[in-house]
Design a protein around this motif. Structure first.
Motif, short mmCIF file in Angstrom:
data_model
loop_
_atom_site.label_atom_id
_atom_site.label_comp_id
_atom_site.label_asym_id
_atom_site.label_seq_id
_atom_site.Cartn_x
_atom_site.Cartn_y
_atom_site.Cartn_z
N LEU A 1 0.84 -1.17 0.00
CA LEU A 1 0.00 0.00 0.00
C LEU A 1 0.87 1.21 0.00
CD1 LEU A 1 -1.90 -1.04 3.13
CD2 LEU A 1 -1.70 -2.12 0.96
N ALA A 2 1.99 1.04 0.64
CA ALA A 2 2.93 2.11 0.82
C ALA A 2 3.16 2.82 -0.47
CB ALA A 2 4.21 1.51 1.30
N PHE A 3 3.20 2.06 -1.48
CA PHE A 3 3.57 2.48 -2.78
C PHE A 3 2.54 3.48 -3.33
CE2 PHE A 3 2.32 0.78 -6.90
CZ PHE A 3 3.32 1.32 -7.63
N LEU A 4 1.35 3.41 -2.85
CA LEU A 4 0.30 4.32 -3.32
C LEU A 4 0.35 5.63 -2.58
CD1 LEU A 4 -2.85 2.18 -3.64
CD2 LEU A 4 -1.44 3.15 -5.42
N PHE A 5 0.52 5.51 -1.30
CA PHE A 5 0.46 6.71 -0.49
C PHE A 5 1.89 7.10 -0.19
CE2 PHE A 5 -3.08 4.01 0.27
CZ PHE A 5 -4.17 4.84 0.18
N ALA A 6 2.39 7.99 -1.00
CA ALA A 6 3.82 8.19 -0.96
C ALA A 6 4.31 8.73 0.38
CB ALA A 6 4.22 9.12 -2.07
N LEU B 1 9.79 2.71 -4.37
CA LEU B 1 8.70 2.58 -3.42
C LEU B 1 8.83 3.75 -2.46
CD1 LEU B 1 6.39 0.58 -2.76
CD2 LEU B 1 7.91 -0.53 -1.17
N PRO B 2 8.33 4.91 -2.90
CA PRO B 2 8.62 6.17 -2.19
C PRO B 2 8.35 6.09 -0.69
CG PRO B 2 7.39 6.60 -4.19
CD PRO B 2 7.44 5.11 -4.03
N ALA B 3 7.26 5.44 -0.28
CA ALA B 3 6.92 5.44 1.14
C ALA B 3 7.99 4.76 1.98
CB ALA B 3 5.59 4.75 1.36
N ALA C 1 3.35 3.12 6.72
CA ALA C 1 3.95 3.66 5.50
C ALA C 1 2.88 4.15 4.53
CB ALA C 1 4.83 2.61 4.84
#
Lengths: 397, 560
Positions: free
Chosen positions: A5-10, B32-34, A86
């Motif tokens: 999910l992290a990848f969506l919500f930067a 993977l910015p987060a 994240a």
């Protein structure tokens, strides 16, 4: 898993586990009707049955719906919480309560993934005495600081079948000698399972030259030096193991099955009542017994923690409080149920509560508290992580 | 409305797969910015290749996957070609659905008890024949070569391939071809190899690739049967994704991508081998040699079928017996007594996962059925002839390793607020249920005699009414069978349940896998048995319901 999910919500936002001035009756009121997902290792049917019982009780008493989210390893739940953080999911998380200790607790605490401190607000906290039982105050040397509620005390024992093994080895050295004389009759769990690394730490205690070093974080230098004897020990032990050390049982109960089938003669357990329990349930023959090593064995406490973004925080606290109650603790210590020792101080209990514990039957194969003696403290959590890594580098061929 | 059906179907189940692939590839290259991955880098791959035991994990995946697929195909073809049309074959055909219905995890657990050093076979022979009063220290299960895993895979894949071969044979009108070849003097085996197989193979190509992919990427069976120092790559990848150290995400994504590459590479290799075999065998195919009577092959195949079926059935029986055993110590061949204790203990815990399994299975298979029926009906009304491309798309979720896209697919769930919900579990199951439902239903649907509906239309019935009153009742049997197949596929799903459910929706399968590593064989027996029971009930219902519905219509009620 959910970490993608992290990848969506930067950008992640940081939850402040702000301490609310909630009173306990308010917590109770808020908890009614909540569903609490209790993430707990589920590899042992007895433990699952106990959690099942607790769930029925908290439903009856507090109208809290406790659901066991069954894990193969505690890290699964930890990684889910990390992922949620994240992804910016600062409330409504999927993990409400988690059975935890050691390196998982250290990782969550360090990364701000826990709610708290909350433990001293629990009504049943008054029965806990951190001075008498220091294991409830530090978790693998890491201060607890009210971020997790103590749940159980455990200590390493070795289970064997008297009918096949008259004099079980009582030290690392004796174990090696016995294994060399009886090849294929011993094994220990894979290092992916906590019991596997715990066995290695137990051996490390006996073979390393400076035990004091283990309570400090493992670094490149001290790890190399301290574990050198462990690896040379394993080099000799592994060829003598069950399946010549080419395969390892998945966890504790898998070893129990091997002993029951007669494939091995001895196994490591983190529950002093393991042998008695297994005799009672018909899993092991009546000749099963337990033993500890001459210089003592490692013991620890395990805990219940609430993630920072738990969806049902009040319900989780109510469930944790029930699990800490003299009634639930006595049931857990019952060698016919689970058999792990209570974290409560018997001195602080009222007479009728104390009686619940005193009158518990002592299993035929359970050692007395005097025989168990003072448990050795768990090393700093970094040792466990590094030992598992180094083990895989050596034995994942 | 109906015209949208194919597009909707593909969108519903291919979009998440595509999103899942991309959502895995980006972190595999460090994005993977987060988690602090801002730029593309090869670091995850360096970490992957430095991980201990990787080459062994890859070798294990390659050897077990290729070996299991080759062996399964050869056995399935061998059995069909030497026994096709005979009486034992018809019996075997009846037994296939229950074998397919047994979920992989349950099957693997049964196999461990059957062939392990303290298993049923050794118990039956000890100590009178072997002299063993204690189990021998033999590496039979979790052997370093992965042969136990291969055995488990083969036992599950052979019935599946036989079913696919039988479906294809119906389409090819193989009986007539064989009769012609036989009348020209070809022996039964030679007639099969020369006249039927060249036409048959293209029809079963996709199912073979699905078997290949499955063998490379299976996790639940591998946890139970494969070695663990190290385990096969798919198992490693899943454990990396679950690691508490988030930096492992990148390595896990790279590992998942590597697994995908291995599968695609293996399919490519397989295609090359297909060509090679085809061109090498051409001279022999047209040389005109007639071949022998095939008597030896027939007997050998019969023996083989008995062994395969026997192992599978005894396997199920063993688990069932364990669930009722009171005490069952080595080397006793039978339990000391029977008891309902394990069932009584397990029942409270069995209910919730049981309901989840049932609900998800019914929802996913009904949903898949509706979509498939809409697509087939649309295709027929518009007189479309779907090409190979559509079939490939339909098969896509079966040709990609689950681990390579399930993680990424979760992104989509979060985006629409469905993560860790029951609909999400149903949706993820749909990826795998839909292809099977389509496969089971498309042939009977397409081969239904068109004159029935034409007559009805001429009599003034609307197309919708023709569908409800003519086609659906006439095709009730295959429709119910397709539902039962879909349901069985859903019950068996492990990883999709785990990922979509976020630990909140345990099914009988996830519970069985969690318990499998543990000690209590009686409890494992309970779970394995109930896990197999549900799909079996599904197949029984699918078989019996038409008999009851058509009790006044003798020709339709006939059990085939």
């Amino acid at each position: 898993m959910l970490r993608f999910l992290a990848f969506l919500f930067a950008v992640s936002s940081f939850a402040s586990a702000a301490q609310s001035a909630e009173t306990w009756p308010e917590t109770l009121a808020a908890s009614r009707g909540q569903t609490v997902f209790f993430n707990a290792w589920a590899g042992d049917p007895r433990i699952n049955a106990y959690i099942e019982w607790a769930a029925e009780e908290v439903m009856k008493r507090y109208r809290v719906n406790l659901r066991h989210a069954k894990l193969n390893a505690t890290s699964e739940a930890v990684s889910r919480v990390v992922a949620e953080k994240a992804a910016g999911k600062i409330s409504g998380g999927t993990v409400d309560l988690i059975w935890i200790n050691g390196e998982n607790f250290a990782a969550m605490k360090q990364n701000g993934l826990l709610y708290g401190p909350w433990v001293e607000r629990l009504p049943n906290w008054r029965y806990v005495d951190p001075v008498e039982q220091p294991a409830v105050a530090t978790d693998f040397t890491v201060p607890v600081e009210g971020m997790e509620a103590p749940w159980s005390l455990a200590q390493i024992v070795f289970v064997y079948d008297e009918a096949h093994l008259a004099k079980p080895p009582r030290s690392a050295k004796a174990l090696l000698g016995w294994a060399e004389a009886n090849p294929g009759r011993f094994t220990y769990p894979h290092v992916n399972n906590f019991l596997g690394t715990t066995f290695l730490k137990q051996v490390l205690y006996e073979v390393t030259s400076d035990v004091a070093e283990l309570s400090r974080p493992a670094s490149k230098d001290n790890f190399q030096k301290a574990t050198e004897p462990l690896w040379s020990y394993l080099e000799r032990l592994h060829p003598q193991l069950w399946r010549r050390g080419q395969a390892f049982p998945e966890n504790g109960p898998a070893q129990r099955r091997l002993l029951a089938d007669g494939e091995i003669d001895l196994y490591v357990s983190y529950n002093p009542a393991e042998a008695s329990l297994s005799i009672a349930s018909g899993d092991l023959p009546a000749t099963a017994r337990s033993v500890i090593w001459e210089r003592g064995t490692i013991g620890n406490a395990s805990f219940l923690a609430i993630p920072f973004n738990a969806n049902a925080r009040a319900g989780a606290m109510v469930a944790a409080d029930f699990l800490l109650s003299p009634e639930a603790q006595a049931k857990k210590q019952d060698p016919r149920v689970w058999g792990v020792s209570t974290v409560l101080s018997l001195k602080r209990l009222e007479a009728d509560q104390r009686r619940r514990f005193v009158e518990l039957p002592v299993g035929i194969a359970t050692l007395s508290p005097e025989e168990l003696g003072q448990a050795l403290a768990e090393p700093h959590p970094t040792w466990m992580v590094k030992i598992a890594e180094a083990w895989k580098r050596r034995y994942n061929r | 409305m109906l015209g949208l059906a194919p597009a909707l179907t593909l969108l519903l189940f291919l979009a998440p797969v595509a999103a899942g692939l991309i959502g895995t590839w980006l972190p595999a290259f460090g994005y993977l910015p987060a988690l602090g991955g801002q730029e593309l880098t090869l670091a995850p791959w360096r970490a992957l290749f430095a991980s201990p035991g990787l080459s062994s994990a890859i070798r294990l995946t390659l050897t077990t996957g290729l070996f299991a697929t080759t062996l399964s195909l050869m056995l399935a073809l061998g059995l069909c070609m030497s026994l096709h049309g005979s009486r034992p074959f018809r019996l075997m055909r009846r037994l296939i659905p229950p074998l397919l219905a047994t979920p992989h995890a349950a099957f693997a657990l049964g196999l461990v008890f059957l062939i392990g050093p303290s298993g049923w076979i050794v118990r039956a022979l000890s100590p009178w024949a072997t002299g063993w009063t204690r189990p021998p220290d033999l590496l039979i299960v979790q052997d370093p070569w992965g042969m136990a895993l291969v055995a488990g895979l083969v036992l599950k894949e052979v019935p599946y391939l036989i079913l696919m071969i039988l479906a294809a044979l119906n389409q090819l009108k193989a009986e007539q071809t064989l009769a012609v070849a036989r009348s020209l003097g070809y022996g039964p085996i030679a007639a099969w190899l020369k006249a039927v197989l060249p036409g048959l193979y293209p029809q079963i190509r996709l199912p073979i690739y699905a078997v290949l992919t499955f063998s490379f990427s299976v996790v639940d069976m591998a946890i139970i049967l494969a070695p663990n120092t190290p385990p096969p790559l798919a198992v490693e990848v899943v454990s990396w994704f679950n690691d508490r150290d988030l930096a492992m995400t990148f390595q896990a994504a790279a590992g998942a991508t590597l697994l995908l590459a291995l599968v695609l590479g293996a399919i490519f290799l397989w295609v090359v081998a297909e060509r090679l075999v085809a061109s090498l065998s051409r001279p022999w195919l047209s040389a005109g040699s007639r071949g022998g009577s095939g008597r030896g092959a027939r007997i050998a195949a019969f023996g083989l079928a008995v062994v395969l079926l026997g192992v599978s059935l005894v396997n199920l029986l063993g688990m069932a017996l364990w669930s009722f055993a009171s005490l069952w110590r080595f080397p006793h061949a039978l339990p000391a007594g029977l008891s309902l204790a394990a069932w009584a203990n397990a029942l409270p815990g069995l209910l919730r996962p049981g309901w989840t399994t049932l609900a998800v299975g019914i929802a996913a298979s009904v949903l898949a059925l509706v979509l498939v029926l809409a697509c087939l009906e649309n295709e027929e009304r518009k007189r479309l002839r779907p090409g190979m491309g559509v079939l490939w798309l339909l098969y896509a979720p079966l040709l990609l390793p689950q681990a390579a896209f399930l993680f990424g697919a979760q992104v989509l769930l979060v985006l629409i607020g469905l993560d860790a919900s029951l609909p999400a579990v149903v949706w993820f199951h749909l990826f795998f249920v839909l292809p099977y439902v389509f496969l089971s239903l498309s042939d009977p649907w397409r081969t239904l005699d068109e004159r029935y509906q034409r007559t009805a239309l001429c009599l003034g019935a609307a197309p919708f009414k023709v569908f409800w009153r003519i086609k659906l009742p006439m095709l009730l049997r295959p429709v119910l069978f397709a539902l039962a197949v879909g349901f069985a596929v859903s019950v068996a799903q492990y990883l999709p349940t785990l990922f979509a459910g976020g630990g909140r929706w345990p099914s009988l399968t996830t519970e069985a896998v969690t318990l499998s590593a543990g000690g209590d064989r009686r409890l494992i027996g309970v779970y394995a048995f109930s896990q197999s029971l549900l799909p079996l009930l599904g197949f029984t219902l699918a078989m019996m319901l038409p008999v009851w519905v058509f009790r006044h219509r003798r020709a339709l009620a006939r059990v085939e």
